[in-house]
Motif scaffolding. Structure first.
Motif, PDB file in Angstrom:
ATOM      1  N   ARG A   1       0.485  -1.177  -0.090  1.00 18.44           N
ATOM      2  CA  ARG A   1       0.089  -0.004   0.052  1.00 18.44           C
ATOM      3  C   ARG A   1       0.899   1.304   0.056  1.00 18.44           C
ATOM      4  O   ARG A   1       0.446   2.274  -0.370  1.00 18.44           O
ATOM      5  CB  ARG A   1      -0.784   0.102   0.996  1.00 18.44           C
ATOM      6  N   SER A   2       2.241   1.386   0.197  1.00 22.34           N
ATOM      7  CA  SER A   2       3.053   2.249   0.383  1.00 22.34           C
ATOM      8  C   SER A   2       3.918   2.199  -0.803  1.00 22.34           C
ATOM      9  O   SER A   2       5.070   2.643  -0.717  1.00 22.34           O
ATOM     10  CB  SER A   2       3.690   2.510   1.688  1.00 22.34           C
ATOM     11  N   TRP A   3       3.362   1.612  -1.830  1.00 25.12           N
ATOM     12  CA  TRP A   3       4.446   1.444  -2.976  1.00 25.12           C
ATOM     13  C   TRP A   3       4.812   3.023  -3.513  1.00 25.12           C
ATOM     14  O   TRP A   3       6.124   3.216  -4.122  1.00 25.12           O
ATOM     15  CB  TRP A   3       3.872   0.791  -4.248  1.00 25.12           C
TER      16      TRP A   3
ATOM     17  N   ASN B   1      10.637 -10.626  -5.028  1.00 26.73           N
ATOM     18  CA  ASN B   1      11.460  -9.762  -5.732  1.00 26.73           C
ATOM     19  C   ASN B   1      12.366  -8.710  -4.759  1.00 26.73           C
ATOM     20  O   ASN B   1      12.560  -7.690  -5.047  1.00 26.73           O
ATOM     21  CB  ASN B   1      10.602  -8.929  -6.579  1.00 26.73           C
ATOM     22  N   GLU B   2      12.186  -9.473  -3.497  1.00 29.02           N
ATOM     23  CA  GLU B   2      12.980  -8.559  -2.691  1.00 29.02           C
ATOM     24  C   GLU B   2      14.886  -8.560  -3.124  1.00 29.02           C
ATOM     25  O   GLU B   2      15.483  -7.434  -2.670  1.00 29.02           O
ATOM     26  CB  GLU B   2      13.000  -9.209  -1.154  1.00 29.02           C
TER      27      GLU B   2
ATOM     28  N   LEU C   1      10.868  -1.877  -8.136  1.00 32.78           N
ATOM     29  CA  LEU C   1      10.538  -2.646  -6.967  1.00 32.78           C
ATOM     30  C   LEU C   1       8.916  -1.817  -6.559  1.00 32.78           C
ATOM     31  O   LEU C   1       8.159  -2.586  -5.917  1.00 32.78           O
ATOM     32  CB  LEU C   1      11.327  -2.418  -5.674  1.00 32.78           C
ATOM     33  N   SER C   2       9.046  -0.694  -6.557  1.00 30.36           N
ATOM     34  CA  SER C   2       7.741   0.016  -6.189  1.00 30.36           C
ATOM     35  C   SER C   2       6.704  -0.523  -7.074  1.00 30.36           C
ATOM     36  O   SER C   2       5.440  -0.651  -6.615  1.00 30.36           O
ATOM     37  CB  SER C   2       7.848   1.483  -6.311  1.00 30.36           C
ATOM     38  N   PHE C   3       6.862  -0.662  -8.507  1.00 24.32           N
ATOM     39  CA  PHE C   3       5.515  -1.234  -9.380  1.00 24.32           C
ATOM     40  C   PHE C   3       5.562  -2.533  -8.963  1.00 24.32           C
ATOM     41  O   PHE C   3       4.350  -3.055  -9.268  1.00 24.32           O
ATOM     42  CB  PHE C   3       6.061  -0.784 -10.658  1.00 24.32           C
ATOM     43  N   LYS C   4       6.287  -3.242  -8.526  1.00 27.50           N
ATOM     44  CA  LYS C   4       6.063  -4.688  -8.031  1.00 27.50           C
ATOM     45  C   LYS C   4       4.945  -4.740  -7.002  1.00 27.50           C
ATOM     46  O   LYS C   4       3.995  -5.499  -6.838  1.00 27.50           O
ATOM     47  CB  LYS C   4       7.588  -5.514  -7.699  1.00 27.50           C
TER      48      LYS C   4
END
Length: 199
Positions: A19-21, A133-134, A180-183
């Motif tokens: 939720r905080s992407w 995807n970390e 990573l944010s889009f993941k």
């Protein structure tokens, strides 16, 4: 059973990250913009480079602290807190001591990059059982450590070379965070669509 819902239940670390992407996206965008500026105007003075780095380090530190602050209690995001504090300290030194020498700037940049990289890797290891995807976060940490190490090994590089190195690192680092944010956004969309609606 939908494993995504089980892992991303409301109140969990994964749910918070999904939720905080946009916070991660902003952090990555700041890094990319900084890198672009470094390449567009490479012939900067040492003073300008100090201020640019100070702004980048502080912005990165603030975003790390915001993410850590908004995280659920007990989520063990201490690495982000420490990394955020390091960024604020590095930025403050750059702004409060703008007359530092090129060698001092190299030491400051290198130390900040290595410390930030270690914290990113620690965060990636702690989140490996929570999110997928970390490795993107871990790769960003490795890039930071590699950049800091290179800077330390070539302390006599001029302001121009240092500007290009910082620019390249910032763009690479920022792109990884944006990916990573889009993941994370994808996880959020899946979680929202999979959650049963109340009548």
């Amino acid at each position: 059973m939908n494993t995504y819902i089980a892992v991303n239940a409301p109140g969990t670390v994964a749910d918070f990250l999904a939720r905080s992407w946009w916070l991660m996206a902003i952090r990555g965008l700041i890094a990319v913009l900084f890198g672009v500026v470094a390449f567009i105007a490479p012939a900067v003075t040492l003073l300008t480079l100090v201020y640019l780095f100070g702004a980048f380090a502080m912005a990165n530190g603030i975003m790390s602290l915001v993410v850590a602050y908004k995280a659920p209690k007990g989520s063990r995001l201490g690495g982000l807190i420490f990394g955020g504090i390091i960024g604020l300290i590095a930025g403050a030194i750059a702004f409060l001591m703008p007359g530092i020498t090129a060698l001092s700037l190299v030491i400051l940049v290198g130390a900040w990059a290595i410390a930030t990289g270690v914290m990113e890797i620690v965060a990636a290891v702690k989140l490996r059982k929570v999110i997928t995807n970390e490795w993107l976060l871990g790769l960003a940490g490795i890039a930071s450590i590699a950049f800091g190490t290179i800077v330390f090994f070539v302390p006599t590089a001029g302001a121009l070379a240092l500007t290009w190195w910082i620019g390249a690192y910032a763009i690479f680092f920022g792109v990884l965070l944006i990916m990573l944010s889009f993941k994370m956004k994808h996880w959020k969309d899946e979680f929202t669509s999979a959650t049963p609606r109340m009548a």
